[in-house]
Design a protein around this motif. Structure first.
Motif, PDB file in Angstrom:
ATOM      1  N   GLY A  36     -14.658 -30.019 -53.691  1.00 48.62           N
ATOM      2  CA  GLY A  36     -15.556 -29.933 -54.850  1.00 48.62           C
ATOM      3  C   GLY A  36     -16.229 -31.240 -55.230  1.00 48.62           C
ATOM      4  N   ARG A  37     -15.923 -32.335 -54.504  1.00 46.53           N
ATOM      5  CA  ARG A  37     -16.554 -33.621 -54.841  1.00 46.53           C
ATOM      6  C   ARG A  37     -17.930 -33.738 -54.196  1.00 46.53           C
ATOM      7  NH1 ARG A  37     -13.229 -38.203 -52.590  1.00 46.53           N
ATOM      8  NH2 ARG A  37     -12.388 -36.658 -51.136  1.00 46.53           N
ATOM      9  N   ARG A  38     -18.729 -34.615 -54.757  1.00 48.89           N
ATOM     10  CA  ARG A  38     -20.003 -34.984 -54.118  1.00 48.89           C
ATOM     11  C   ARG A  38     -19.697 -36.001 -53.016  1.00 48.89           C
ATOM     12  NH1 ARG A  38     -23.914 -32.026 -55.789  1.00 48.89           N
ATOM     13  NH2 ARG A  38     -23.709 -31.208 -57.881  1.00 48.89           N
ATOM     14  N   PRO A  39     -20.605 -36.185 -52.031  1.00 50.76           N
ATOM     15  CA  PRO A  39     -20.328 -37.105 -50.922  1.00 50.76           C
ATOM     16  C   PRO A  39     -19.944 -38.523 -51.360  1.00 50.76           C
ATOM     17  CG  PRO A  39     -22.254 -35.782 -50.410  1.00 50.76           C
ATOM     18  CD  PRO A  39     -21.864 -35.440 -51.813  1.00 50.76           C
ATOM     19  N   MET A  40     -20.554 -39.009 -52.453  1.00 55.40           N
ATOM     20  CA  MET A  40     -20.297 -40.396 -52.874  1.00 55.40           C
ATOM     21  C   MET A  40     -19.305 -40.472 -54.024  1.00 55.40           C
ATOM     22  SD  MET A  40     -23.750 -42.323 -52.131  1.00 55.40           S
ATOM     23  CE  MET A  40     -24.650 -41.982 -50.636  1.00 55.40           C
ATOM     24  N   GLU A  41     -18.526 -39.429 -54.195  1.00 53.77           N
ATOM     25  CA  GLU A  41     -17.584 -39.382 -55.325  1.00 53.77           C
ATOM     26  C   GLU A  41     -16.169 -39.677 -54.842  1.00 53.77           C
ATOM     27  OE1 GLU A  41     -16.214 -36.013 -58.568  1.00 53.77           O
ATOM     28  OE2 GLU A  41     -18.100 -35.708 -57.510  1.00 53.77           O
ATOM     29  N   MET A  42     -15.469 -40.524 -55.608  1.00 55.01           N
ATOM     30  CA  MET A  42     -14.081 -40.827 -55.262  1.00 55.01           C
ATOM     31  C   MET A  42     -13.152 -39.772 -55.817  1.00 55.01           C
ATOM     32  SD  MET A  42     -13.539 -44.868 -55.644  1.00 55.01           S
ATOM     33  CE  MET A  42     -11.964 -44.780 -54.832  1.00 55.01           C
ATOM     34  N   ALA A  48     -11.717 -46.226 -48.196  1.00 56.32           N
ATOM     35  CA  ALA A  48     -12.276 -45.819 -46.896  1.00 56.32           C
ATOM     36  C   ALA A  48     -13.496 -44.934 -47.115  1.00 56.32           C
ATOM     37  CB  ALA A  48     -11.219 -45.071 -46.092  1.00 56.32           C
ATOM     38  N   ALA A  49     -14.357 -44.906 -46.115  1.00 60.17           N
ATOM     39  CA  ALA A  49     -15.486 -43.971 -46.122  1.00 60.17           C
ATOM     40  C   ALA A  49     -15.655 -43.452 -44.702  1.00 60.17           C
ATOM     41  CB  ALA A  49     -16.760 -44.667 -46.604  1.00 60.17           C
ATOM     42  N   GLY A  50     -16.197 -42.260 -44.576  1.00 59.58           N
ATOM     43  CA  GLY A  50     -16.353 -41.655 -43.252  1.00 59.58           C
ATOM     44  C   GLY A  50     -17.730 -41.069 -43.058  1.00 59.58           C
ATOM     45  N   TYR A  51     -17.904 -40.422 -41.911  1.00 57.38           N
ATOM     46  CA  TYR A  51     -19.215 -39.856 -41.577  1.00 57.38           C
ATOM     47  C   TYR A  51     -18.995 -38.497 -40.920  1.00 57.38           C
ATOM     48  CZ  TYR A  51     -24.096 -39.969 -39.961  1.00 57.38           C
ATOM     49  OH  TYR A  51     -25.422 -39.702 -39.747  1.00 57.38           O
ATOM     50  N   LEU A  52     -19.321 -37.442 -41.645  1.00 52.74           N
ATOM     51  CA  LEU A  52     -19.124 -36.077 -41.129  1.00 52.74           C
ATOM     52  C   LEU A  52     -20.373 -35.244 -41.380  1.00 52.74           C
ATOM     53  CD1 LEU A  52     -15.518 -35.171 -42.370  1.00 52.74           C
ATOM     54  CD2 LEU A  52     -16.200 -35.552 -40.014  1.00 52.74           C
ATOM     55  N   ASN A  53     -20.714 -34.378 -40.440  1.00 55.18           N
ATOM     56  CA  ASN A  53     -21.904 -33.514 -40.559  1.00 55.18           C
ATOM     57  C   ASN A  53     -23.151 -34.308 -40.940  1.00 55.18           C
ATOM     58  OD1 ASN A  53     -19.952 -30.838 -42.090  1.00 55.18           O
ATOM     59  ND2 ASN A  53     -20.302 -31.281 -39.941  1.00 55.18           N
ATOM     60  N   GLY A  54     -23.262 -35.533 -40.385  1.00 55.14           N
ATOM     61  CA  GLY A  54     -24.439 -36.358 -40.658  1.00 55.14           C
ATOM     62  C   GLY A  54     -24.497 -36.926 -42.068  1.00 55.14           C
ATOM     63  N   THR A  55     -23.357 -36.893 -42.777  1.00 57.79           N
ATOM     64  CA  THR A  55     -23.335 -37.378 -44.161  1.00 57.79           C
ATOM     65  C   THR A  55     -22.243 -38.433 -44.354  1.00 57.79           C
ATOM     66  OG1 THR A  55     -23.835 -35.086 -44.784  1.00 57.79           O
ATOM     67  CG2 THR A  55     -23.279 -36.578 -46.575  1.00 57.79           C
ATOM     68  N   PRO A  56     -22.571 -39.595 -44.930  1.00 52.68           N
ATOM     69  CA  PRO A  56     -21.516 -40.554 -45.286  1.00 52.68           C
ATOM     70  C   PRO A  56     -20.695 -40.015 -46.458  1.00 52.68           C
ATOM     71  CG  PRO A  56     -23.685 -41.619 -45.202  1.00 52.68           C
ATOM     72  CD  PRO A  56     -23.912 -40.133 -45.200  1.00 52.68           C
ATOM     73  N   ASP A 108     -26.991 -48.768 -38.044  1.00 51.78           N
ATOM     74  CA  ASP A 108     -27.519 -48.457 -39.377  1.00 51.78           C
ATOM     75  C   ASP A 108     -26.598 -47.496 -40.137  1.00 51.78           C
ATOM     76  OD1 ASP A 108     -28.157 -46.559 -37.518  1.00 51.78           O
ATOM     77  OD2 ASP A 108     -30.142 -46.083 -38.310  1.00 51.78           O
ATOM     78  N   THR A 109     -26.011 -46.543 -39.405  1.00 50.48           N
ATOM     79  CA  THR A 109     -25.056 -45.618 -40.038  1.00 50.48           C
ATOM     80  C   THR A 109     -23.819 -46.383 -40.483  1.00 50.48           C
ATOM     81  OG1 THR A 109     -25.783 -43.929 -38.473  1.00 50.48           O
ATOM     82  CG2 THR A 109     -23.824 -43.429 -39.744  1.00 50.48           C
ATOM     83  N   PHE A 110     -23.338 -47.276 -39.612  1.00 50.17           N
ATOM     84  CA  PHE A 110     -22.159 -48.083 -39.935  1.00 50.17           C
ATOM     85  C   PHE A 110     -22.379 -48.880 -41.224  1.00 50.17           C
ATOM     86  CE2 PHE A 110     -20.353 -52.412 -39.727  1.00 50.17           C
ATOM     87  CZ  PHE A 110     -19.014 -52.089 -39.912  1.00 50.17           C
ATOM     88  N   GLU A 111     -23.571 -49.470 -41.349  1.00 53.17           N
ATOM     89  CA  GLU A 111     -23.858 -50.265 -42.547  1.00 53.17           C
ATOM     90  C   GLU A 111     -23.806 -49.417 -43.806  1.00 53.17           C
ATOM     91  OE1 GLU A 111     -27.531 -52.280 -41.661  1.00 53.17           O
ATOM     92  OE2 GLU A 111     -26.513 -53.776 -40.415  1.00 53.17           O
ATOM     93  N   ASN A 112     -24.347 -48.188 -43.722  1.00 51.89           N
ATOM     94  CA  ASN A 112     -24.307 -47.274 -44.885  1.00 51.89           C
ATOM     95  C   ASN A 112     -22.878 -46.904 -45.246  1.00 51.89           C
ATOM     96  OD1 ASN A 112     -27.061 -47.209 -45.073  1.00 51.89           O
ATOM     97  ND2 ASN A 112     -27.296 -45.324 -43.878  1.00 51.89           N
TER      98      ASN A 112
END
Length: 243
Positions: free
Chosen positions: A15-21, A159-167, A206-210
């Motif tokens: 239920g979180r947004r992509p940039m939500e902790m 930590a942050a990840g990258y799934l389905n083209g979304t950070p 560029d993805t890594f930097e994001n």
């Protein structure tokens, strides 16, 4: 099976947004015999840390004359994952996380102020739901602050990840297990210095930097929460003393 980690409405599985902790929760002074201790929770991941020291070095041959010796021991409670498996005490993951936590803490402790002494940090995962090494670092930071160990800054981790083209920020276990790349960062927020950077899969630059920038924002959010907890604790102590 193709799992949709971010639905069309932009929400993750929990239920979180992509940039939500995930929700943070912490408590200081939970182990009465330790010099400093804390419980730190990131969502359903829960870690307890206890710090002993600075004290006399037990093994004299390891004593350092110009700085304190920092030791760290990481473990996972057998009930922490819900899976019925016993891990051998010296397994590789535990050894690696002990080393990561120790090195990250050494980067912020002013060890030169405590020569010929020893500081022991114990971290144990009580509940595991992704992001355990970050939670261990955050719990250890709080426990060190509680013990009054001098530090150049609070070191925080996320930590942050990258799934389905979304950070995605602050992965839970399901997201972490999806096999996508994830980046764990440790940060000294006051001086904006990265002291830990771990990545377990390749990412385009560029993805890594994001993704890394997202993890750094997470570290900053953890730092402001930890400061709140420490301030609250100081106020409690002052009111007890009648200051």
């Amino acid at each position: 099976m193709n799992v949709e980690y971010v639905n069309p409405e932009g929400l993750r599985l929990d239920g979180r947004r992509p940039m939500e902790m995930r929700q943070l929760r912490a408590e200081i002074g939970v182990v009465s015999k330790a010099d400093g201790s804390a419980v730190f929770e990131m969502g359903n991941t829960k870690v307890i840390a206890a710090v002993y020291g600075p004290r006399e070095v037990q093994n004299r041959s390891k004593q350092l004359n110009d700085k304190a010796l920092v030791r760290c021991e990481y473990s996972m409670a057998n009930f922490s994952t819900g899976a019925r498996m016993r891990k051998p005490k010296g397994d590789r993951r535990s050894t690696e996380i002990s080393l990561v936590v120790r090195q990250t803490m050494e980067a912020c402790i002013l060890t030169h102020l405590m020569p010929r002494s020893q500081i022991d940090i114990f971290v144990q995962v009580l509940q595991a739901d992704g992001g355990t090494r970050s939670a261990c670092i955050n719990a250890a930071t709080l426990a060190l602050a509680d013990a009054g160990i001098p530090m150049q800054d609070l070191v925080t981790s996320c930590a942050a990840g990258y799934l389905n083209g979304t950070p995605l920020l602050d992965l839970n276990y399901v997201e972490d297990s999806a096999g996508g790349p994830d980046v764990t960062v440790g940060l000294l927020p006051k001086i904006d210095k990265v002291t830990l950077l771990q990545m377990d899969a390749k990412l385009q630059v560029d993805t890594f930097e994001n993704v890394m920038q997202l993890a750094i924002e997470g570290c900053r959010a953890v730092a402001s929460y930890i400061r709140e907890i420490l301030l609250e604790n100081t106020k409690k102590l002052e009111s007890r003393r009648g200051v």
